[in-house]
Design an enzyme around this catalytic site. Structure first.
Site, PDB file in Angstrom:
ATOM      1  N   HIS A 369      41.594  31.646  41.732  1.00 47.39           N
ATOM      2  CA  HIS A 369      41.231  31.988  40.356  1.00 47.39           C
ATOM      3  C   HIS A 369      41.605  30.839  39.442  1.00 47.39           C
ATOM      4  CE1 HIS A 369      41.758  34.155  36.376  1.00 47.39           C
ATOM      5  NE2 HIS A 369      40.489  34.304  36.681  1.00 47.39           N
ATOM      6  N   GLU A 371      41.343  30.225  35.592  1.00 48.86           N
ATOM      7  CA  GLU A 371      41.082  30.553  34.194  1.00 48.86           C
ATOM      8  C   GLU A 371      41.334  29.308  33.355  1.00 48.86           C
ATOM      9  OE1 GLU A 371      39.962  31.621  30.858  1.00 48.86           O
ATOM     10  OE2 GLU A 371      39.855  33.253  32.332  1.00 48.86           O
ATOM     11  N   HIS A 442      32.941  33.736  35.587  1.00 54.33           N
ATOM     12  CA  HIS A 442      33.129  34.705  34.505  1.00 54.33           C
ATOM     13  C   HIS A 442      32.995  33.998  33.157  1.00 54.33           C
ATOM     14  CE1 HIS A 442      34.787  38.555  36.369  1.00 54.33           C
ATOM     15  NE2 HIS A 442      34.160  37.867  37.317  1.00 54.33           N
ATOM     16  N   GLU A 443      32.583  34.794  32.148  1.00 53.86           N
ATOM     17  CA  GLU A 443      32.199  34.232  30.852  1.00 53.86           C
ATOM     18  C   GLU A 443      31.163  33.129  31.057  1.00 53.86           C
ATOM     19  OE1 GLU A 443      35.553  36.417  30.999  1.00 53.86           O
ATOM     20  OE2 GLU A 443      35.815  34.308  31.528  1.00 53.86           O
ATOM     21  N   GLU A 461      29.742  37.088  35.957  1.00 51.35           N
ATOM     22  CA  GLU A 461      30.052  38.264  35.145  1.00 51.35           C
ATOM     23  C   GLU A 461      28.919  38.423  34.127  1.00 51.35           C
ATOM     24  OE1 GLU A 461      34.034  40.139  33.054  1.00 51.35           O
ATOM     25  OE2 GLU A 461      33.485  38.077  32.590  1.00 51.35           O
ATOM     26  N   GLU A 467      36.367  46.519  33.537  1.00 49.18           N
ATOM     27  CA  GLU A 467      37.612  46.348  32.794  1.00 49.18           C
ATOM     28  C   GLU A 467      37.583  47.043  31.440  1.00 49.18           C
ATOM     29  OE1 GLU A 467      37.087  41.902  31.012  1.00 49.18           O
ATOM     30  OE2 GLU A 467      36.871  42.151  33.164  1.00 49.18           O
TER      31      GLU A 467
END
Length: 660
Positions: A369, A371, A442-443, A461, A467
């Site tokens: 992951h 981020e 994601h995003e 995503e 979520e």
């Protein structure tokens, strides 16, 4: 010689005054092109002899010249194309590309050459602008004049274009009442009973398309560049030769055909990765839902989630339950301030060397992951270092994140769906491929079929996902939400929605919950397509419902064939999919708030064969509000001539595994 010149001029004049057209292979759809008296390019479309789109404007505007008029026609050429190609992974193994093409070659009064290329498919059409001359000339695009002038005021499903990360609830209204600028795609329920899906394909080095209604037409608004956080007139910087993304409209008579359309994938370039053996569809669990339930934290501390001990527990659980991978969020330094994420430095309580060896011995993969906190520029600087680190530890899939309304790219603060953001995501995908790493983005920017060219772009995503059911102030997504997504967002590409909640109590926000029954959560694994499919809940919650969890253990995420059995946008849907390489079928159904009985014909099965169906469905008293755990599990012998009749509760669903 004079006579020859006269005839040539006459033929060119006749060509310029004649409406050009290209039919689909089955002749049911016709795309027409014309130049107006002032040299403005336009197109229209008919289907079954009826006008679907009236004459609609085409063209671009640059900082130096208006490329919406002042053209003359040089020539037109037509061609046909047909092939069947095999997917690396997907909703089906093989896809047929059968279309006819019309290339209109134009010259602007400025001397600039521009082609408009139309493709007519049996189930829709597409076009793009291409500047063929290799002159290294540059253009600054300030507007795109493309419009879609539908012949009737159809109903449309959409979300506003400024919806952060595309995480909104899709709403339906007549086109004439859509006052917001909308993000692409838009799904249209046509007044004649048919359907349309307006989107783009092969988005590369260009801003994402948005749409707004004006004077009876859907018009294009390209995501602009920002300066000091504010929009500028500039949409794109391009160097010739150049071609824009495809503008694409699926046009079908029924919902099943719309869902089955593969126009978007066919418009993308073939796979550029020579060896794809390392790209593997996987189910995964993860250290993630506990953070949303506040029983764990991303950052290091007393209840840190991504510890060596906890990850080892998840890896062993995955091994025991036919789960191929485990995601760990919060393993790396930087979560304490969200400013300086490191992608190669674990927290002190995370032993990457030990865990990578353990995962390898168990035959389970670790999903990394990364981020970024929206700092795409810093991430680009360390891509090679980060991906080499992951590769060295046997990690071949990474979930990336960009949690920031405006991301910081090499060009400063920009929208993720602007040209700079699109460039960044492309660099990430291409760099990851060099290190045999798949991406779950994601995003993201909205998918446009790029996974055909780079199948290591496996999921994204770009959706109001699970979520929101943990912490949304509005109480969670309504039951209808999941029945809209297969016909809107998921039409654009695989989605990391994270299904599989088995515990419906929310001690953190008691007023917020998953608007779903247990059977609905199982049905999502078939109805929502992703080659990286997460079962999001905690292992202890799955162990409380082992018979229900058995479906998640069995269901694959790579398919030989897929079809929509039945459905209505915003009401319910039922999908059937055959596991790639086997004779097993899986059927999933999800429902809105209105309970209903559904019939499922089994004609997709082979005739003269007897099958065993394992069925998970709502009990008679199941209801998302009063009894979300009400579940019946049964077995039946079935054949291809049988029809199943099952009840789906309010917020309910069904899941079926079928084997010979």
């Amino acid at each position: 010689m004079k006579r020859l010149s006269f005839l040539l001029m006459l033929s060119l004049l006749m060509l310029a005054c004649t409406k050009q057209q290209v039919p689909s292979p089955d002749k049911s759809l016709q795309v027409f092109f014309r130049l107006t008296e002032d040299g403005a390019p336009q197109y229209s479309v008919t289907q079954d002899g009826m006008t679907v789109l009236d004459w609609s404007q085409l063209g671009l505007v640059s900082a130096d010249q208006d490329l919406t008029r002042g053209f003359k026609l040089l020539r037109t050429t037509t061609s046909s194309f047909q092939e069947t190609w095999e997917t690396v992974w997907g909703e089906e193994r093989t896809i047929t590309d059968n279309h006819r093409e019309l290339k209109v070659s134009l010259q602007h009064l400025s001397g600039l050459r521009m082609d408009i290329i139309f493709c007519a498919f049996n189930d829709g059409f597409a076009f793009r602008y291409a500047f063929p001359e290799a002159s290294d000339q540059s253009l600054v695009i300030t507007d795109e004049a493309t419009e879609y002038r539908f012949a009737a005021n159809h109903e449309a499903w959409s979300i506003p274009w400024r919806t952060e990360y595309y995480e909104g609830l899709w709403t339906k209204a007549p086109l004439s009442e859509k006052v917001d600028t909308l993000c692409s795609p838009i799904t249209i329920e046509r007044a004649d009973g048919g359907y349309a899906f307006v989107h783009e394909a092969a988005l590369t080095d260009y801003p994402a398309q948005n749409l707004y209604m004006q004077d009876g037409a859907l018009r294009t608004y390209l995501t602009p560049w920002l300066e000091d956080g504010k929009p500028t007139p500039i949409k794109a910087y391009v160097t010739l030769p150049f071609a824009t993304p495809w503008r694409m409209v699926i046009l079908t008579r029924d919902l099943k055909a719309m869902v089955a359309s593969r126009i978007m994938l066919n418009l993308n370039e073939p796979c550029r990765i020579e060896d794809t053996s390392w790209i593997r569809p996987m189910k995964f669990i993860g250290i993630w839902w506990g953070m949303h339930m506040k029983s764990m934290t991303w950052e290091q501390g007393p209840i840190h989630g991504a510890t060596t001990e906890n990850m080892a527990r998840y890896l062993r659980f995955a091994k025991d339950h036919n789960i191929q991978a485990v995601l760990a969020e919060g393993w790396n330094k930087g979560w304490e301030d969200w400013q300086h994420f490191s992608f190669t430095e674990p927290y002190d309580d995370w032993d990457m060397d030990y865990l990578s060896r353990l995962a390898d011995s168990l035959g389970v993969q670790i999903i990394g992951h990364n981020e970024t906190g929206g700092n795409a520029a810093d991430y680009e600087d360390v891509l090679d270092e980060a991906y080499a680190y992951h590769q060295a530890h046997g990690i071949h899939a990474i979930k990336t994140g960009y949690v920031a309304p405006i991301i910081r790219t090499k060009d400063g603060l920009q929208w993720n769906k602007g040209q700079s953001g699109v460039r960044h995501y492309r660099k990430v995908i291409e760099t990851a491929a060099k290190y045999h790493i798949a991406i779950d983005n994601h995003e993201p920017v909205m998918p446009t079929g790029l996974q055909r060219t780079y199948p290591n772009l496996m999921s994204q995503e770009g959706v109001r996902g699970q979520e929101w059911n943990a912490w949304s102030q509005d109480g969670g997504s309504p039951c209808e939400h999941v029945t809209v997504l297969p016909f809107t967002r998921i039409m654009a590409g695989p989605v990391d929605y994270t299904p599989g909640v088995f515990a419906f109590e929310n001690p953190v926000m008691p007023g917020t919950c998953v608007h779903s029954t247990l059977a609905n959560q199982l049905g999502l694994f078939v109805c929502f397509y992703s080659p990286l499919q997460m079962a999001c809940d905690l292992p202890e919650n799955y162990l409380k419902h082992p018979e229900a969890f058995r479906f998640i253990e069995e269901v694959p995420c790579d398919w030989e064939r897929s079809e929509l059995v039945d459905g209505r946008i915003g009401d319910f849907c039922i999908f059937a999919r055959q596991e790639r390489g086997t004779a097993r079928w899986f059927i999933g159904g999800i429902n809105d708030e209105q309970e209903r009985e559904v019939t499922i014909p089994l004609s997709m099965l082979k005739p003269d064969k007897t099958y065993r169906a394992h069925i998970w469905h709502d009990s008679d008293d199941a209801d998302w509000q009063t009894n979300p755990y009400g579940l019946v599990i049964e077995q039946r012998e079935i054949t291809s001539i049988d029809t199943l009749r099952l009840r789906m509760a309010s917020g309910g669903g069904l899941a079926i595994a079928i084997e010979e």
